[in-house]
Design a protein around this motif. Structure first.
Motif, PDB file in Angstrom:
ATOM      1  N   ALA A  49       0.833  -1.202   0.000  1.00 31.54           N
ATOM      2  CA  ALA A  49       0.000   0.000   0.000  1.00 31.54           C
ATOM      3  C   ALA A  49       0.869   1.255   0.000  1.00 31.54           C
ATOM      4  N   HIS A  50       0.321   2.327  -0.592  1.00 29.54           N
ATOM      5  CA  HIS A  50       0.977   3.631  -0.553  1.00 29.54           C
ATOM      6  C   HIS A  50      -0.076   4.682  -0.215  1.00 29.54           C
ATOM      7  N   LYS A  51       0.370   5.904   0.040  1.00 26.70           N
ATOM      8  CA  LYS A  51      -0.533   6.938   0.536  1.00 26.70           C
ATOM      9  C   LYS A  51      -1.681   7.234  -0.418  1.00 26.70           C
ATOM     10  N   GLY A  52      -1.453   7.026  -1.701  1.00 23.40           N
ATOM     11  CA  GLY A  52      -2.526   7.283  -2.661  1.00 23.40           C
ATOM     12  C   GLY A  52      -3.693   6.331  -2.546  1.00 23.40           C
ATOM     13  N   ASP A  53      -3.458   5.198  -1.877  1.00 20.46           N
ATOM     14  CA  ASP A  53      -4.544   4.215  -1.720  1.00 20.46           C
ATOM     15  C   ASP A  53      -5.567   4.638  -0.668  1.00 20.46           C
ATOM     16  N   PHE A  54      -5.234   5.637   0.136  1.00 19.76           N
ATOM     17  CA  PHE A  54      -6.082   5.954   1.277  1.00 19.76           C
ATOM     18  C   PHE A  54      -6.657   7.364   1.231  1.00 19.76           C
ATOM     19  N   GLY A  55      -6.643   7.934   0.039  1.00 15.25           N
ATOM     20  CA  GLY A  55      -7.397   9.144  -0.187  1.00 15.25           C
ATOM     21  C   GLY A  55      -6.739  10.431   0.272  1.00 15.25           C
ATOM     22  N   HIS A  56      -7.335  11.523  -0.170  1.00  9.27           N
ATOM     23  CA  HIS A  56      -6.840  12.867   0.117  1.00  9.27           C
ATOM     24  C   HIS A  56      -8.014  13.690   0.650  1.00  9.27           C
ATOM     25  N   VAL A  57      -7.946  14.029   1.920  1.00 12.01           N
ATOM     26  CA  VAL A  57      -9.008  14.809   2.570  1.00 12.01           C
ATOM     27  C   VAL A  57      -8.639  16.291   2.527  1.00 12.01           C
ATOM     28  N   MET A  58      -9.599  17.105   2.161  1.00 10.79           N
ATOM     29  CA  MET A  58      -9.435  18.553   2.230  1.00 10.79           C
ATOM     30  C   MET A  58     -10.338  19.097   3.334  1.00 10.79           C
ATOM     31  N   ILE A  59      -9.724  19.670   4.371  1.00 16.16           N
ATOM     32  CA  ILE A  59     -10.476  20.333   5.434  1.00 16.16           C
ATOM     33  C   ILE A  59     -10.616  21.801   5.041  1.00 16.16           C
ATOM     34  N   THR A  60     -11.841  22.300   4.999  1.00 13.00           N
ATOM     35  CA  THR A  60     -12.101  23.660   4.546  1.00 13.00           C
ATOM     36  C   THR A  60     -12.748  24.450   5.677  1.00 13.00           C
ATOM     37  N   GLY A  61     -12.035  25.444   6.200  1.00 15.19           N
ATOM     38  CA  GLY A  61     -12.596  26.242   7.287  1.00 15.19           C
ATOM     39  C   GLY A  61     -11.519  27.020   8.015  1.00 15.19           C
ATOM     40  N   ALA A  89      -7.408  14.942  13.354  1.00 14.12           N
ATOM     41  CA  ALA A  89      -8.232  13.739  13.467  1.00 14.12           C
ATOM     42  C   ALA A  89      -8.201  12.949  12.168  1.00 14.12           C
ATOM     43  N   ALA A  90      -8.263  13.642  11.026  1.00 19.30           N
ATOM     44  CA  ALA A  90      -8.215  12.958   9.734  1.00 19.30           C
ATOM     45  C   ALA A  90      -6.896  12.219   9.555  1.00 19.30           C
ATOM     46  N   CYS A  91      -5.795  12.832  10.007  1.00 17.08           N
ATOM     47  CA  CYS A  91      -4.495  12.157   9.938  1.00 17.08           C
ATOM     48  C   CYS A  91      -4.494  10.892  10.786  1.00 17.08           C
ATOM     49  N   ARG A  92      -5.004  10.972  12.002  1.00 13.66           N
ATOM     50  CA  ARG A  92      -4.939   9.851  12.931  1.00 13.66           C
ATOM     51  C   ARG A  92      -5.871   8.698  12.552  1.00 13.66           C
ATOM     52  N   VAL A  93      -6.886   8.970  11.750  1.00 14.15           N
ATOM     53  CA  VAL A  93      -7.809   7.907  11.345  1.00 14.15           C
ATOM     54  C   VAL A  93      -7.347   7.251  10.043  1.00 14.15           C
ATOM     55  N   GLY A  94      -6.283   7.756   9.435  1.00 17.72           N
ATOM     56  CA  GLY A  94      -5.660   6.997   8.354  1.00 17.72           C
ATOM     57  C   GLY A  94      -5.805   7.525   6.960  1.00 17.72           C
ATOM     58  N   ALA A  95      -6.224   8.773   6.770  1.00 19.00           N
ATOM     59  CA  ALA A  95      -6.238   9.332   5.422  1.00 19.00           C
ATOM     60  C   ALA A  95      -4.810   9.371   4.879  1.00 19.00           C
ATOM     61  N   GLY A  96      -4.646   9.085   3.587  1.00 19.00           N
ATOM     62  CA  GLY A  96      -3.312   9.092   3.003  1.00 19.00           C
ATOM     63  C   GLY A  96      -2.692  10.470   2.973  1.00 19.00           C
ATOM     64  N   LEU A  97      -3.494  11.458   2.628  1.00 18.32           N
ATOM     65  CA  LEU A  97      -3.066  12.849   2.577  1.00 18.32           C
ATOM     66  C   LEU A  97      -4.132  13.727   3.209  1.00 18.32           C
ATOM     67  N   VAL A  98      -3.720  14.748   3.925  1.00 20.54           N
ATOM     68  CA  VAL A  98      -4.652  15.701   4.518  1.00 20.54           C
ATOM     69  C   VAL A  98      -4.198  17.106   4.168  1.00 20.54           C
ATOM     70  N   SER A  99      -5.095  17.864   3.547  1.00 25.26           N
ATOM     71  CA  SER A  99      -4.854  19.277   3.259  1.00 25.26           C
ATOM     72  C   SER A  99      -5.837  20.118   4.059  1.00 25.26           C
ATOM     73  N   CYS A 100      -5.497  21.376   4.241  1.00 23.49           N
ATOM     74  CA  CYS A 100      -6.389  22.298   4.936  1.00 23.49           C
ATOM     75  C   CYS A 100      -6.378  23.632   4.208  1.00 23.49           C
TER      76      CYS A 100
END
Length: 502
Positions: free
Chosen positions: A247-259, A274-285
Motif C-alpha cells: 500500500a501507498h498513501k494514494g490508496d487511502f485518499g486525500h481529505v481537504m479540510i475547509t474552514g 483527526a483525519a491524519c490519525r484515522v488513516g487518510a493518506g493525505l490531509v490538506s487544509c
C-alpha cells in the motif's frame, strides 16, 4: 449518571413500544408461552439484576402500578421474600383495575404474606432499594396527576432505584420525559430493547442498562422489523480491512479540510489532526493565510494552504477525494464563497458547523440536496435546518433525523446523547451507544468531522463512514474519560483514534 454502563452487550435490534407488545403477543399466541410464564421470567431477571447490583440489600420497596409492569414487580417481591429479604409493596392506582397475569402475581405475593400498603406520600424511604414497577411502556401521553406524586416521591427518596422495563414516565419510543419520570440507577428491559432508552433524555434516567429476551424463540423477531439499530463498533470496524504490504498513501485518499475563518484556526486544525490519525493518506487544509504557521506547528503532516477567496480554493479542491467543510468556517462572505465552491464538487462531502447554518439561511446553496454527503447537525443546527426549535427536535429525535435525511438527502448524523444516523442504505436508524457527558465541550464536532472525512477518503460509503465514525468518536471519548469527564478537551480524543482504528 452512568450512561449505558453495562458489561452486557446491548442487542442490535431496537423497537418501539407497540412493536414490543406485538413480539409479546406472538410469543404468547403463536409460540404458546403463557403470559404468566413471561411475567415470572421478567420478575426473576429483574430480581437477579437487583441482587447483582446491590448484593448486600436488606430491604426492597416495590412500587407497583395496576398493569403488567406491576405484575413483574409482584413476582420480584415474592422472590425477595423467599430469599429472606425484607420487602414491602407500595400499591398505586385502583387495585380493582388489576386483571389477568398481573392479578395472579399480586394474589400469589399476598398469599405469601408480603405486606402491601396504598401510596399516601407520607411514608419515608430511608434505606434499601426501590423497584419502579409503576407504569412501564404503556403511557400514551403525559403522566397523570395521580401518578406524578409517586414519581416525585421515588426521586426524593435518595434510595437506589431499579426500573423494570423502563423508568416510569420515560417515552420508550423517543426518550422524551412525559411530564415526570423516575431517575433509575439500573434499568432492566425485556424481550425487545426500547429505542428511547438510548437517546433523548433516556440516558439521564436509565442508569445502567441490562437486557433479557426472556428466552423467547429467536424466530419471533423475524416477524417484526426493528425501527432502529444499536451500532456496534467492533462489527463496523470490519469495513476497514488490514492494509496490504504494497500500500501507498494514494490508496487511502486525500481529505481537504475547509474552514478556519479569522480567530477559528483551532477548529480546522483539530479536524485535520483527526483525519491524519484515522488513516487518510493525505490531509490538506484550506484556511485563512494567517493560520498557516499555527496549523503547521501543531501538525506538520497537514498541507495547509492560505486562501482568501472561493476562486483560490478551486485548484486545491480538484485534488481531493473527500472534502470536509464547516469547522471554524464562519458565516461571513469568505465562508460562503468556500462553501459555494465545495457544493459543486462530485466527491463525498462532510457538512458541519457553520456550513450547516449557511445552508439553513437558504442564500448560498439554493437546492441543498446530495446523495453522497454527510450532514452533522447538533439539535440547534438541526432546528435551523428544519425551521423549528431545538426543543421540538429533542421531543422526537428519530422523527427529526428522518426528516432531515428526507429533505437534504445523503446521510444525516443528529448529534447529542444517543447520536442518531439516518441514511438511504440502511432500513433502520442507527443509535450510537458510546460517548459520555465529558464530551460536552467545544471542538468535539470538529474532531468528528475529521474522522468522517478520513473514512470517506479511504473508500467507505457515507452511510458506513457515518456509523463507524460516530462510534469511533464515542469510543475515543470514553477512553479519554477514564481519567475523568470534567475538564476533557476535544484534543484528548485524538491520541486514542490511532489505537482504535488499529
Amino acid at each position: 449518571m452512568e450512561r449505558h454502563n453495562t458489561e452486557q452487550k446491548l442487542p442490535t435490534h431496537l423497537y418501539r413500544a407497540q412493536q414490543v407488545r406485538e413480539l409479546d403477543r406472538i410469543a404468547i399466541d403463536q409460540e404458546n408461552i403463557p403470559g404468566f410464564t413471561l411475567m415470572r421470567r421478567a420478575g426473576k431477571v429483574a430480581f437477579d439484576t437487583l441482587i447483582d447490583r446491590w448484593p448486600e440489600v436488606d430491604k426492597i420497596t416495590v412500587v407497583c402500578g395496576v398493569g403488567n409492569n406491576g405484575g413483574d414487580g409482584y413476582v420480584l417481591a415474592t422472590l425477595a421474600m423467599q430469599r429472606g429479604i425484607a420487602v414491602e409493596i407500595v400499591q398505586c392506582g385502583d387495585v380493582k383495575k388489576i386483571t389477568g397475569d398481573a392479578l395472579q402475581a399480586r394474589q400469589l405475593a399476598l398469599q405469601d404474606g408480603i405486606g402491601s400498603v396504598d401510596f399516601d406520600g407520607e411514608r419515608q424511604l430511608d434505606r434499601g432499594v426501590i423497584v419502579d414497577a409503576l407504569l412501564g411502556t404503556g403511557l400514551s401521553g403525559d403522566v397523570r396527576d395521580n401518578f406524578a406524586p409517586v414519581i416525585e416521591w421515588i426521586n426524593r427518596s435518595q434510595c437506589p432505584v431499579l426500573a423494570i422495563d423502563i423508568p416510569s414516565g420515560l417515552c420508550s419510543d423517543t426518550g422524551r420525559v412525559l411530564g415526570h419520570a423516575v431517575y433509575a440507577d439500573q434499568t432492566v428491559s425485556f424481550i425487545g430493547f426500547k429505542q428511547g432508552l438510548l437517546t433523548g433524555s433516556g440516558p439521564d434516567y436509565t442508569g445502567r442498562v441490562a437486557f433479557s429476551d426472556l428466552a423467547v424463540p429467536k424466530a419471533i423477531f423475524q416477524q417484526v422489523v426493528a425501527t432502529s439499530q444499536c451500532l456496534d463498533f467492533d462489527e463496523l470496524m470490519a469495513a476497514l480491512p488490514p492494509r496490504q504490504s504494497t500500500a501507498h498513501k494514494g490508496d487511502f485518499g486525500h481529505v481537504m479540510i475547509t474552514g478556519g475563518d479569522s480567530g477559528m484556526a483551532g477548529a480546522a486544525t483539530m479536524a485535520s489532526q483527526a483525519a491524519c490519525r484515522v488513516g487518510a493518506g493525505l490531509v490538506s487544509c484550506a484556511t485563512r493565510p494567517e493560520h498557516i504557521p499555527a496549523i503547521i506547528s501543531r501538525c506538520p503532516e497537514v498541507m495547509a494552504h492560505g486562501v482568501i477567496s472561493g476562486q483560490e480554493i478551486e485548484p486545491l479542491l480538484a485534488r481531493a477525494t473527500a472534502v470536509v467543510v464547516g469547522p471554524g468556517l464562519g458565516r461571513a462572505p469568505w465562508g460562503e464563497q468556500l462553501l459555494q465552491k465545495v457544493f459543486k464538487l462530485s466527491v463525498p462531502l462532510v457538512i458541519d458547523a457553520d456550513a450547516l447554518n449557511i445552508i439553513a439561511d437558504g442564500r448560498v446553496v439554493k437546492q441543498p440536496y446530495k446523495d453522497n454527503w454527510i450532514l452533522t447537525p447538533h439539535p440547534g443546527e438541526a432546528a435551523r435546518l428544519l425551521g423549528c426549535s431545538s426543543a421540538e427536535i429533542q421531543q422526537d429525535r428519530f422523527a427529526a433525523v428522518a426528516e432531515l435525511q428526507r429533505r437534504f438527502g445523503g446521510t444525516v448524523i443528529l448529534k447529542g446523547a444517543g447520536t442518531l444516523v439516518a441514511d438511504t442504505e440502511t432500513a433502520t436508524i442507527g443509535i450510537c451507544p458510546y460517548g459520555n457527558p465529558g464530551m460536552a465541550a467545544g471542538g468535539m464536532g470538529d474532531v468528528l468531522s475529521g474522522i468522517l472525512g478520513a473514512l470517506l477518503a479511504q473508500g467507505l460509503s457515507p452511510a458506513v463512514a457515518a456509523r463507524l465514525g460516530v462510534c469511533l468518536h464515542g469510543r475515543a471519548g470514553d477512553i479519554a474519560a477514564s481519567s475523568g469527564q470534567r475538564g476533557m478537551m476535544a484534543t484528548d480524543l485524538i491520541a486514542h483514534l490511532r489505537q482504535l482504528v488499529n
